[in-house]
Design a protein around this motif. Structure first.
Motif, mmCIF file in Angstrom:
data_model
loop_
_atom_site.group_PDB
_atom_site.id
_atom_site.type_symbol
_atom_site.label_atom_id
_atom_site.label_comp_id
_atom_site.label_asym_id
_atom_site.label_seq_id
_atom_site.Cartn_x
_atom_site.Cartn_y
_atom_site.Cartn_z
ATOM 1 N N TRP A 14 75.295 37.462 100.025
ATOM 2 C CA TRP A 14 75.260 37.056 98.624
ATOM 3 C C TRP A 14 76.590 37.419 97.958
ATOM 4 C CZ3 TRP A 14 71.332 34.041 97.867
ATOM 5 C CH2 TRP A 14 70.117 34.268 98.519
ATOM 6 N N GLU A 15 77.026 36.567 97.074
ATOM 7 C CA GLU A 15 78.206 36.875 96.284
ATOM 8 C C GLU A 15 77.889 38.065 95.371
ATOM 9 O OE1 GLU A 15 79.056 33.290 94.234
ATOM 10 O OE2 GLU A 15 79.217 32.089 96.068
ATOM 11 N N PRO A 16 78.871 38.903 95.069
ATOM 12 C CA PRO A 16 78.611 40.111 94.257
ATOM 13 C C PRO A 16 77.910 39.813 92.942
ATOM 14 C CG PRO A 16 80.798 40.191 95.222
ATOM 15 C CD PRO A 16 80.262 38.833 95.536
ATOM 16 N N GLU A 17 78.314 38.722 92.258
ATOM 17 C CA GLU A 17 77.685 38.378 90.992
ATOM 18 C C GLU A 17 76.204 38.080 91.177
ATOM 19 O OE1 GLU A 17 78.260 35.202 87.287
ATOM 20 O OE2 GLU A 17 79.149 34.798 89.257
ATOM 21 N N LEU A 18 75.879 37.347 92.250
ATOM 22 C CA LEU A 18 74.484 37.050 92.531
ATOM 23 C C LEU A 18 73.711 38.307 92.883
ATOM 24 C CD1 LEU A 18 74.782 33.799 94.711
ATOM 25 C CD2 LEU A 18 74.537 34.003 92.237
ATOM 26 N N GLU A 19 74.319 39.174 93.671
ATOM 27 C CA GLU A 19 73.669 40.411 94.102
ATOM 28 C C GLU A 19 73.267 41.263 92.902
ATOM 29 O OE1 GLU A 19 72.036 42.502 97.005
ATOM 30 O OE2 GLU A 19 73.680 41.254 97.742
ATOM 31 N N ARG A 20 74.173 41.412 91.951
ATOM 32 C CA ARG A 20 73.881 42.228 90.764
ATOM 33 C C ARG A 20 72.780 41.597 89.926
ATOM 34 N NH1 ARG A 20 79.597 42.595 90.837
ATOM 35 N NH2 ARG A 20 79.747 40.882 89.313
ATOM 36 N N ALA A 21 72.858 40.303 89.733
ATOM 37 C CA ALA A 21 71.852 39.622 88.921
ATOM 38 C C ALA A 21 70.474 39.682 89.574
ATOM 39 C CB ALA A 21 72.272 38.166 88.694
ATOM 40 N N MET A 22 70.418 39.551 90.885
ATOM 41 C CA MET A 22 69.145 39.591 91.600
ATOM 42 C C MET A 22 68.472 40.947 91.458
ATOM 43 S SD MET A 22 70.484 37.579 94.976
ATOM 44 C CE MET A 22 69.107 37.997 96.033
ATOM 45 N N SER A 23 69.252 42.006 91.449
ATOM 46 C CA SER A 23 68.685 43.354 91.372
ATOM 47 C C SER A 23 67.993 43.605 90.038
ATOM 48 C CB SER A 23 69.775 44.401 91.602
ATOM 49 O OG SER A 23 70.705 44.408 90.526
ATOM 50 N N ARG A 24 68.352 42.816 89.015
ATOM 51 C CA ARG A 24 67.782 43.022 87.678
ATOM 52 C C ARG A 24 66.684 42.006 87.341
ATOM 53 N NH1 ARG A 24 73.441 43.454 86.595
ATOM 54 N NH2 ARG A 24 73.429 41.307 85.787
ATOM 55 N N PHE A 25 66.495 41.014 88.194
ATOM 56 C CA PHE A 25 65.576 39.919 87.853
ATOM 57 C C PHE A 25 64.118 40.340 87.989
ATOM 58 C CE2 PHE A 25 63.171 36.033 88.507
ATOM 59 C CZ PHE A 25 63.673 35.216 87.497
ATOM 60 N N SER A 26 63.308 39.968 87.013
ATOM 61 C CA SER A 26 61.874 40.268 87.015
ATOM 62 C C SER A 26 61.070 38.977 87.107
ATOM 63 C CB SER A 26 61.483 41.021 85.744
ATOM 64 O OG SER A 26 60.081 41.106 85.628
ATOM 65 N N VAL A 27 60.343 38.811 88.202
ATOM 66 C CA VAL A 27 59.484 37.635 88.362
ATOM 67 C C VAL A 27 58.364 37.645 87.329
ATOM 68 C CG1 VAL A 27 57.916 36.428 89.938
ATOM 69 C CG2 VAL A 27 60.013 37.442 90.820
ATOM 70 N N LYS A 28 57.839 38.824 87.039
ATOM 71 C CA LYS A 28 56.749 38.924 86.060
ATOM 72 C C LYS A 28 57.206 38.471 84.681
ATOM 73 C CE LYS A 28 53.311 42.064 84.093
ATOM 74 N NZ LYS A 28 53.549 41.548 82.716
ATOM 75 N N GLU A 29 58.417 38.863 84.290
ATOM 76 C CA GLU A 29 58.941 38.442 82.993
ATOM 77 C C GLU A 29 59.038 36.920 82.931
ATOM 78 O OE1 GLU A 29 62.969 38.970 80.205
ATOM 79 O OE2 GLU A 29 62.882 39.824 82.231
ATOM 80 N N ALA A 30 59.532 36.303 83.998
ATOM 81 C CA ALA A 30 59.638 34.849 84.035
ATOM 82 C C ALA A 30 58.263 34.198 83.981
ATOM 83 C CB ALA A 30 60.383 34.420 85.301
ATOM 84 N N HIS A 31 57.319 34.754 84.725
ATOM 85 C CA HIS A 31 55.964 34.200 84.754
ATOM 86 C C HIS A 31 55.320 34.257 83.379
ATOM 87 C CE1 HIS A 31 51.629 33.947 85.621
ATOM 88 N NE2 HIS A 31 51.984 33.243 86.671
ATOM 89 N N ASP A 32 55.507 35.367 82.669
ATOM 90 C CA ASP A 32 54.905 35.522 81.342
ATOM 91 C C ASP A 32 55.437 34.488 80.353
ATOM 92 O OD1 ASP A 32 53.446 37.636 82.300
ATOM 93 O OD2 ASP A 32 54.762 39.186 81.457
ATOM 94 N N LEU A 33 56.671 34.072 80.530
ATOM 95 C CA LEU A 33 57.258 33.074 79.635
ATOM 96 C C LEU A 33 56.637 31.690 79.823
ATOM 97 C CD1 LEU A 33 61.039 34.033 79.903
ATOM 98 C CD2 LEU A 33 59.614 34.218 77.847
ATOM 99 N N LEU A 34 55.974 31.476 80.946
ATOM 100 C CA LEU A 34 55.443 30.147 81.279
ATOM 101 C C LEU A 34 53.940 30.046 81.087
ATOM 102 C CD1 LEU A 34 57.556 29.428 84.496
ATOM 103 C CD2 LEU A 34 58.125 29.024 82.094
ATOM 104 N N HIS A 35 53.382 30.927 80.291
ATOM 105 C CA HIS A 35 51.933 30.923 80.046
ATOM 106 C C HIS A 35 51.469 29.556 79.530
ATOM 107 C CE1 HIS A 35 47.964 32.380 78.980
ATOM 108 N NE2 HIS A 35 48.120 31.854 77.774
ATOM 109 N N GLY A 36 50.404 29.036 80.141
ATOM 110 C CA GLY A 36 49.802 27.780 79.703
ATOM 111 C C GLY A 36 50.374 26.535 80.350
#
Length: 376
Positions: A14-36
């Motif tokens: 992974w490119e360094p920028e991608l690596e850093r961003a991936m370490s902070r990403f929350s699937v639950k946060e994304a899922h909560d935004l898509l309610h309904g």
């Protein structure tokens, strides 16, 4: 939930920028935004599919009276190609929602009106679940994935010329091997291991049908054989001119070629043939949000937002634009999700080609014929 949840990090480059961003990403946060947004609306599915079938059939028929090589004839042919491709793309939605009772009639209707006539019955896409499995995605057990970015450019070229022979697959599989397999058990085993999955990894080996699936698969096989026999009679008696068979061949090749382009642009293909977490799958996949009009031609039925799909495979395609807008508005500015975006089809293809060439120049191409490269 972060990229490290439930899985140890591996040596994917992974490119360094991608690596850093991936370490902070929350699937639950994304899922909560898509309610309904997770309920499929069958009226939209039926309307879209039936309109696509009608447009495709009318355009295909119109080629001859308009003049096959006239401007209008070529235009009608192109309309038939993209309409048929859109019809084909619904097999992807069916694979994801096959357990929902409301999808039963749609699954049947798609198979009768499109899958059987095109000799791609629905059971041949039962393998798609493996493409979203956290333990199987990107591995040799994933029929729809090859680590192309680590392989020679010739593999990319191979996927682009394969459509030239794909129209012969259906008649061979259902018209020759299928009836033979009814009499020879060993042929039946070969049939299901090698000829019963839509795949880009030709080394992939399929499975035998379960007891519940056995008669459904055989019925679909029989209907495909009956369709081939009927077509042969119509052609041999002159009821359908040979020119229409040539046109059908050109249609099939064109649809398969567009799908090959889409497949090559859908992923980064930098996997190391080991399992990936959900976030790694998302980052190995590509969104094309800018191609709203052209994207619906070469990546229809939600396929242009493929990173979104791998992040939330339970989303119905008609809610993808709203879901993408919510994620872009609700996730942080440095969210890994934003880094899945590509400006278009050709930039994605160029990125993959450049990756292949870079590995070729560095002498680090993956050899899948070696024990390390083909962990079957």
């Amino acid at each position: 939930m972060t990229v490290a949840d439930g899985a140890e990090r591996r040596a994917i480059p992974w490119e360094p920028e991608l690596e850093r961003a991936m370490s902070r990403f929350s699937v639950k946060e994304a899922h909560d935004l898509l309610h309904g947004l997770f309920r499929p609306r069958m009226r939209i599915y039926w309307t879209d599919f039936l309109l696509s079938v009608t447009v495709g059939a009318v355009a295909f028929w119109a080629v001859d009276p308009l003049g096959g090589f006239s401007v209008l004839g070529v235009l009608a042919f192109l309309v038939s190609v993209f309409a048929v491709f859109r019809c084909f793309a619904f097999i992807h939605e069916i694979a994801h929602f096959r357990k929902k009772q409301a999808f039963g009639p749609f699954r049947l209707g798609w198979n009768v009106l499109f899958g059987i006539p095109m000799m791609i019955p629905i059971f041949m896409y039962e393998c798609h679940g493996e493409h979203h499995n956290r333990k199987l995605y990107g591995t040799p057990q994933d029929a729809e994935y090859l680590p192309l970015a680590r392989m020679a450019p010739s593999n990319v070229v191979g996927l682009l010329i394969t459509p030239l022979v794909l129209p012969f697959f259906g008649p061979y599989r259902f018209g020759i091997v299928t009836p033979l397999s009814w009499c020879v058990p060993k042929v039946r085993e070969y049939l299901y291991r090698n000829l019963s999955a839509l795949k880009i990894d030709f080394d992939y080996r399929g499975r035998q049908p379960t007891a519940e699936e056995k008669w459904s698969w055989r019925l679909q096989e029989f209907l495909c054989l009956a369709w081939i026999a009927a077509a042969a009679v119509l052609l041999s008696t002159g009821t359908v001119p040979i020119a229409r068979l040539v046109q059908w061949y050109a249609l099939f090749v064109a649809v398969a070629f567009v799908n090959s382009l889409r497949l090559l642009a859908a992923h980064r293909y930098i996997g190391d043939e080991d399992e990936m977490s959900i976030v790694e799958q998302m980052m190995d996949t590509v969104n094309h949000p800018r191609a709203r009009v052209l994207g619906e031609l070469w990546a229809p039925v939600g396929l242009r937002l493929h990173a979104l799909h791998h992040l939330m495979p339970g989303l119905p395609y008609h809610n993808y634009p709203v879901a993408h807008a919510r994620l872009m508005a609700g996730l942080p500015e440095d969210s890994a999700y934003r880094l899945t975006e590509s400006p278009g089809l050709f930039p994605s293809l160029r990125r993959l080609w450049s990756a292949c060439r870079a590995h070729q120049r560095a002498g680090t191409l993956l050899d899948r014929t070696s024990p390390e490269g083909a962990r079957a």
